[in-house]
Design a protein around this motif. Structure first.
Motif, short mmCIF file in Angstrom:
data_model
loop_
_atom_site.label_atom_id
_atom_site.label_comp_id
_atom_site.label_asym_id
_atom_site.label_seq_id
_atom_site.Cartn_x
_atom_site.Cartn_y
_atom_site.Cartn_z
N GLU A 568 0.91 -1.11 -0.04
CA GLU A 568 0.01 -0.16 0.09
C GLU A 568 0.82 1.35 0.14
O GLU A 568 0.50 2.13 -0.62
N GLY A 569 1.92 1.31 0.92
CA GLY A 569 2.85 2.39 1.15
C GLY A 569 3.63 2.62 -0.28
O GLY A 569 3.45 3.88 -0.86
N PHE A 570 3.88 1.56 -1.22
CA PHE A 570 4.42 1.63 -2.52
C PHE A 570 3.68 2.33 -3.41
O PHE A 570 4.01 2.90 -4.20
N THR A 571 2.42 2.15 -3.29
CA THR A 571 1.35 2.55 -4.27
C THR A 571 0.99 4.16 -3.86
O THR A 571 0.91 4.67 -4.91
N HIS A 572 1.01 4.38 -2.84
CA HIS A 572 1.01 6.02 -2.29
C HIS A 572 2.28 6.59 -2.95
O HIS A 572 2.03 7.77 -3.62
N ILE A 573 3.35 6.12 -2.83
CA ILE A 573 4.63 6.62 -3.47
C ILE A 573 4.53 6.81 -4.88
O ILE A 573 4.89 7.73 -5.42
N ALA A 574 3.90 5.78 -5.66
CA ALA A 574 3.77 5.74 -7.01
C ALA A 574 2.83 6.88 -7.39
O ALA A 574 3.19 7.64 -8.56
N LEU A 575 1.81 6.85 -6.94
CA LEU A 575 0.65 8.11 -6.81
C LEU A 575 1.41 9.66 -6.66
O LEU A 575 1.18 10.11 -7.63
N HIS A 576 2.31 9.69 -5.68
CA HIS A 576 2.85 10.94 -5.48
C HIS A 576 3.74 11.15 -6.57
O HIS A 576 3.70 12.32 -6.94
N CYS A 577 4.82 10.11 -7.12
CA CYS A 577 5.65 10.53 -8.19
C CYS A 577 4.84 10.77 -9.54
O CYS A 577 5.35 11.78 -10.24
N TRP A 578 3.87 10.23 -9.90
CA TRP A 578 3.08 10.50 -10.87
C TRP A 578 2.51 11.88 -11.16
O TRP A 578 2.66 12.51 -12.03
N THR A 579 1.75 12.06 -9.83
CA THR A 579 1.30 13.43 -9.52
C THR A 579 2.34 14.59 -9.64
O THR A 579 2.14 15.60 -10.41
N GLU A 580 3.56 14.40 -9.25
CA GLU A 580 4.66 15.34 -9.35
C GLU A 580 5.03 15.67 -10.95
O GLU A 580 5.27 16.65 -11.25
N LYS A 581 5.09 14.43 -11.57
CA LYS A 581 5.32 14.66 -12.82
C LYS A 581 4.24 15.23 -13.81
O LYS A 581 4.46 16.23 -14.70
N HIS A 582 3.15 14.85 -13.35
CA HIS A 582 1.85 15.59 -14.00
C HIS A 582 2.04 17.20 -13.72
O HIS A 582 1.84 17.86 -14.73
N TRP A 583 2.23 17.49 -12.55
CA TRP A 583 2.45 19.06 -12.20
C TRP A 583 3.46 19.65 -13.12
O TRP A 583 3.48 20.86 -13.22
#
Length: 774
Positions: A568-583
């Motif tokens: 679950e933690g790894f998935t939150h990290i993945a979402l955060h990384c993707w969001t940062e790239k999107h921004w």
């Protein structure tokens, strides 16, 4: 003719504050040209004149005098009259600093003065060094002054000065009730040096401690440790009757200085992960890889050893010898004697400075019952639960502390003879050898840290009652043998750290348990959630007092999977990384950026809700596990392990795309906002350690999340149907475009951050438990 009456030296005496520094400067120039020592005498007289006047004459200290002080502090001929000049200059500096906090801060922040004080400490003259220590203490009256000096070369110089001390044993071992004047004077100088050192170390910013010379620190630590262990003795010697002649720093301040100095010193008992892997799982690489694929978090696993080959296992042999296994008494003595309390550090604390502030005044305290140690037994005569399970009986009361170390050891020995087991927590903080093993196991499994507990049980006894753990354990039988009963986890959902434990009523089928007997050297793996209990009622002979024949000593290595390192933690990290790239895209408008931030927060909540009932999310993420280097790209098992991690992630992403529920997440947020209760979202706190895009005002405060949740609720409630459509589109886009490799990189960076803080804590605690000899 009448002789003119000499004017007094009181406050009314003429004292030209502008001319005096000029005279000093002229005399000081002569001093540095190595002219006859008469010029030194002139300077000394002027300095004594300043000191003899009332203190207000030094406040404020003339700017010109401040400018000339560094020159005076570094007179060249330390052994002659220039030493008087330097020492008196230190006195003037200290006297001026004591006039006001403002003066203290101004003088302490002067880089030239700090540098010259550092040089004075190294000059080789005891008189000058003592005067410099006094000046440093005076300049440290304010916290700002302390920080300025501790961040300068002063700290390194006082460390160097202290490392040269040769008479420490003589000071500490004083037994006489009569002390000579010379001994008393030497001890006073020694106490001043210790006080200055401890104050500077504890005032230094943690980041600056990295810059200290490790060889000097290594020499200082055993000296400081001996002082810490003998504080009471130092305070009772006859030359300490006068409070000015005794150690001013408190015991806990000295222990904090030891902790701080040790945080960045590498432990000598380092072990490579591969060496520990071979000792635990066997020589074959495939055995370990087979364990990870087929047993890890699924089933128990037993590694048996041939008794005749145990002596060739250096890891096992050194581990057993750590506990002096001659008799039960010697084992208990080695376990309990000299230990101190290990205060808990928050699981998501990555700033050791915050920890030090929280525990200020308590580092090095005596052991606390249940927090550090348990002395416990479980038997049929104890109270029982409604379904007949035996309960634990404790020898000591909860929260009890033990001031008399010798008496505590004797009570533990008596308890052991009466059927109580001794269970000591935090062995990775108390033994360098165990710390090295725990660190290597953490590397093997790709986790921040591994805990270590030791259990010593008498014959025909059960220590802990039947229970399950919220972490996986490796049980290593060191001495004797023990019978284990283990019941598999029937819930399917792995228990998480820090979640409440469930009652055992529905978890145990007495007919479905499995029995294992562990002999010396054997290692057993028990997954989290598996109920178990252990006994020493194996029939191997009679019990003899002071004989280890029927006793059992075993070590447990607790592999605790912290929230960020589950899938679950790894998935939150993945979402955060993707969001940062999107921004970071130049085509994203500010309005869309704000919506992206809100939908990312909503998806974080939805993922959390999904994970509560899905076992896949709770499993440990092993992407950072250290596989044997010789097989990383060659064996079938290694390739399967790598592929297995990627498959886990792909499976989770599919579940998110299919099952993450917008309305359920919104209801959970709405309830928290209405009740002003952020407790259900405390799990988010660790997300603050991930880098966030934008300025401070745009960042989400994951430790005070209610404000962001209110904003989210307000934004989506205006048009729920449109928000649902936009969220679904956001979620689908994430699931299509998320990059596994980006998440792996950020995951390992976060893991390293966790490890850095845990290692600092471990090194500090090990230093407090180290047995130094001088």
């Amino acid at each position: 003719m009448k002789k003119r009456k000499r004017r007094g030296l009181g406050a009314t005496a003429a004292f030209d504050r502008s001319v005096f520094p000029i005279l000093l400067a002229a005399a000081a120039r002569s001093t540095h040209r190595r002219t006859p020592h008469g010029s030194d005498s002139t300077v000394a007289r002027l300095l004594r004149r300043a000191l003899s006047r009332s203190r207000p004459s030094l406040h404020p200290l003339p700017t010109s005098l401040v400018a000339i002080l560094p020159l005076l502090l570094t007179s060249r001929n330390w052994q002659c009259s220039s030493a008087s000049v330097a020492a008196l200059s230190c006195e003037v500096l200290g006297a001026a600093a004591l006039q006001s906090m403002e003066a203290s801060e101004t003088l302490a922040s002067d880089a030239a003065i700090a540098d010259c004080l550092a040089r004075a400490l190294r000059c080789g003259s005891q008189r000058v060094a003592e005067a410099a220590c006094n000046a440093i203490m005076d300049l440290s009256a304010s916290s700002a002054g302390r920080e300025h000096l501790a961040g300068s070369a002063v700290l390194q110089s006082i460390l160097y000065l202290f490392s040269q001390v040769e008479f420490i044993s003589g000071v500490i071992d004083i037994r006489s009730t009569e002390c000579s004047k010379s001994a008393s004077k030497a001890n006073k100088s020694f106490y001043l040096m210790v006080d200055t050192l401890v104050l500077m170390v504890n005032s230094c910013q943690v980041d600056s401690l990295h810059n200290l010379q490790q060889d000097v620190v290594r020499k200082v630590l055993p000296l400081l440790h001996k002082i810490w262990k003998n504080v009471d003795k130092l305070g009772s010697s006859t030359d300490c009757i006068n409070s000015k002649n005794q150690l001013q720093r408190k015991e806990h301040e000295i222990s904090e200085a030891i902790f701080r100095l040790s945080m960045n010193i590498a432990c000598p008992a380092h072990l490579e992960p591969d060496e520990v892997r071979r000792s635990i799982f066997g020589q074959s690489v495939s055995d370990y890889e087979n364990f990870l694929l087929n047993y890890w978090e699924k089933s128990t696993y037993l590694v048996t050893r041939k008794q005749k080959n145990l002596h060739v296992d250096s890891v096992f042999t050194s581990l057993l010898n750590e506990f002096d296994p001659k008799t039960p008494d010697t084992i208990i003595q080695s376990l309990v004697n000299g230990i101190v309390s290990c205060p808990a550090i928050a699981s998501d604390e990555l700033d050791i400075s915050s920890f030090l502030r929280e525990v200020q005044g308590s580092l090095g305290a005596t052991v606390k019952y249940r927090q550090d140690i348990r002395v416990v037994r479980t038997n049929d005569q104890c109270d029982q639960t409604s379904i007949g399970y035996a309960m634990e009986e404790h020898f000591f009361d909860d929260g009890m502390t033990f001031q008399d170390a010798d008496a505590f050891v004797e009570k533990c020995k008596d308890a052991f003879k009466n059927g109580f087991s001794v269970a000591l927590r935090g062995m990775e903080f108390r033994s360098e050898k165990i710390a090295a093993i725990a660190s290597a196991v953490a590397d093997l499994f790709g986790q921040p840290s591994v805990g270590a507990n030791i259990y010593f049980s008498p014959p025909r006894a059960q220590g802990l009652a039947r229970h399950y753990d919220d972490h996986c354990v490796l049980v290593w039988q060191l001495l004797g043998c023990k019978k284990w009963m283990i019941w598999p986890d029937t819930k399917l959902l792995l228990p998480r750290l820090y979640e409440p434990f469930e009652p055992l009523d529905d978890l145990v089928d007495d007919c479905g348990g499995r029995m294992e007997i562990l002999l010396e050297g054997d290692i057993m793996y028990v997954p989290r959630g598996f109920v178990h209990e252990a006994h020493t009622d194996v029939d191997v002979g009679g019990f003899e007092v002071n004989s280890t024949v029927d006793c059992s000593l075993h070590l447990t290595l607790a592999i605790e999977v912290e929230p960020p390192f589950e899938w679950e933690g790894f998935t939150h990290i993945a979402l955060h990384c993707w969001t940062e790239k999107h921004w970071s895209s130049p085509f994203v408008k500010s309005q869309e950026e704000a919506r992206t931030s809100l939908f990312a927060l909503l998806l974080h909540v939805a993922i959390r809700l999904l994970s509560k009932n899905d076992a896949t999310f709770r499993k440990a993420c092993m992407v950072a596990a250290k596989l044997p280097p010789s097989s990383s790209c060659t064996t079938t098992h290694s390739k399967a392990l790598r592929s297995n991690q990627r498959s886990f992630f792909d499976e989770i992403i599919k579940k998110i795309d299919k099952s993450c529920n917008f309305k359920e997440a919104l209801m959970c947020i709405g309830l928290a906002v209405r009740e002003k209760n952020d407790e259900p979202f405390q799990w988010m706190c660790w997300l603050r350690h991930l880098p966030q895009h934008g300025g401070t005002n745009d960042q989400v405060d994951f430790c005070n999340i209610l404000g962001a949740l209110e904003e989210l609720l307000e934004a989506v409630s205006c048009n729920l149907e449109q928000s649902l459509t936009e969220f679904t589109d956001f979620k689908s886009k994430f699931c299509r475009c998320v990059a596994y490799e980006d998440a792996c990189e950020s995951f390992e960076m976060l893991l390293q951050m966790y490890r850095t803080t845990r290692n600092q804590y471990t090194r500090g605690m090990l230093a407090l438990h180290r047995k130094h000899e001088i």
